[in-house]
Design a protein around this motif. Structure first.
Motif, PDB file in Angstrom:
ATOM      1  N   MET A  94      70.257  42.292  29.360  1.00 31.63           N
ATOM      2  CA  MET A  94      71.280  42.652  30.307  1.00 31.63           C
ATOM      3  C   MET A  94      71.977  41.380  30.771  1.00 31.63           C
ATOM      4  SD  MET A  94      70.831  45.318  33.363  1.00 31.63           S
ATOM      5  CE  MET A  94      70.854  44.513  34.925  1.00 31.63           C
ATOM      6  N   ASN A  95      73.230  41.248  30.473  1.00 35.17           N
ATOM      7  CA  ASN A  95      73.975  40.042  30.813  1.00 35.17           C
ATOM      8  C   ASN A  95      74.996  40.367  31.899  1.00 35.17           C
ATOM      9  OD1 ASN A  95      75.024  37.539  30.824  1.00 35.17           O
ATOM     10  ND2 ASN A  95      75.903  37.614  28.772  1.00 35.17           N
ATOM     11  N   ILE A  96      74.739  39.878  33.114  1.00 32.44           N
ATOM     12  CA  ILE A  96      75.634  40.108  34.251  1.00 32.44           C
ATOM     13  C   ILE A  96      76.327  38.796  34.572  1.00 32.44           C
ATOM     14  CG2 ILE A  96      75.767  40.816  36.660  1.00 32.44           C
ATOM     15  CD1 ILE A  96      73.260  42.458  36.238  1.00 32.44           C
ATOM     16  N   LYS A 126      78.149  35.763  36.600  1.00 28.48           N
ATOM     17  CA  LYS A 126      77.730  35.044  37.806  1.00 28.48           C
ATOM     18  C   LYS A 126      78.465  35.572  39.044  1.00 28.48           C
ATOM     19  CE  LYS A 126      76.925  30.289  39.210  1.00 28.48           C
ATOM     20  NZ  LYS A 126      77.115  28.886  38.861  1.00 28.48           N
ATOM     21  N   ASP A 127      79.752  35.869  38.920  1.00 33.61           N
ATOM     22  CA  ASP A 127      80.532  36.379  40.049  1.00 33.61           C
ATOM     23  C   ASP A 127      80.022  37.738  40.514  1.00 33.61           C
ATOM     24  OD1 ASP A 127      82.110  34.124  39.927  1.00 33.61           O
ATOM     25  OD2 ASP A 127      83.641  35.085  38.675  1.00 33.61           O
ATOM     26  N   LYS A 128      79.670  38.581  39.563  1.00 34.17           N
ATOM     27  CA  LYS A 128      79.160  39.899  39.913  1.00 34.17           C
ATOM     28  C   LYS A 128      77.809  39.785  40.615  1.00 34.17           C
ATOM     29  CE  LYS A 128      80.244  43.713  37.392  1.00 34.17           C
ATOM     30  NZ  LYS A 128      80.177  44.653  36.277  1.00 34.17           N
ATOM     31  N   MET A 129      76.958  38.875  40.160  1.00 38.39           N
ATOM     32  CA  MET A 129      75.649  38.682  40.780  1.00 38.39           C
ATOM     33  C   MET A 129      75.809  38.171  42.219  1.00 38.39           C
ATOM     34  SD  MET A 129      72.430  39.014  40.398  1.00 38.39           S
ATOM     35  CE  MET A 129      72.072  39.071  38.674  1.00 38.39           C
ATOM     36  N   ILE A 130      76.745  37.238  42.435  1.00 37.30           N
ATOM     37  CA  ILE A 130      76.981  36.715  43.782  1.00 37.30           C
ATOM     38  C   ILE A 130      77.499  37.828  44.689  1.00 37.30           C
ATOM     39  CG2 ILE A 130      78.454  35.149  45.116  1.00 37.30           C
ATOM     40  CD1 ILE A 130      78.223  33.174  42.765  1.00 37.30           C
ATOM     41  N   SER A 131      78.376  38.682  44.176  1.00 34.73           N
ATOM     42  CA  SER A 131      78.894  39.780  45.001  1.00 34.73           C
ATOM     43  C   SER A 131      77.794  40.774  45.341  1.00 34.73           C
ATOM     44  CB  SER A 131      80.053  40.476  44.301  1.00 34.73           C
ATOM     45  OG  SER A 131      79.613  41.128  43.138  1.00 34.73           O
ATOM     46  N   TYR A 132      76.878  41.049  44.404  1.00 40.70           N
ATOM     47  CA  TYR A 132      75.755  41.939  44.689  1.00 40.70           C
ATOM     48  C   TYR A 132      74.868  41.352  45.791  1.00 40.70           C
ATOM     49  CZ  TYR A 132      76.729  44.747  40.507  1.00 40.70           C
ATOM     50  OH  TYR A 132      77.304  45.562  39.568  1.00 40.70           O
TER      51      TYR A 132
END
Length: 48
Positions: free
Chosen positions: A1-3, A5-11
């Motif tokens: 699963m490759n997320i 970096k921006d999406k991870m910070i927003s989560y």
């Protein structure tokens, strides 16, 4: 699963906001139950 970096910070930011809101709501509910003249229970003393 490759997320990304921006999406991870927003989560993480959204999760942090939810946690802060939950803490503030719980704090408000506890303070609402305490009357102005009543001292909160000290947890270090044994209740009888």
């Amino acid at each position: 699963m490759n997320i990304s970096k921006d999406k991870m910070i927003s989560y993480i930011a959204i999760l942090g906001i939810i946690c802060v809101c939950a803490f503030l709501i719980a704090k408000y509910m506890v303070r609402k139950d305490i009357n102005n003249n009543e001292v909160p229970i000290d947890t270090s003393t044994i209740l009888e």
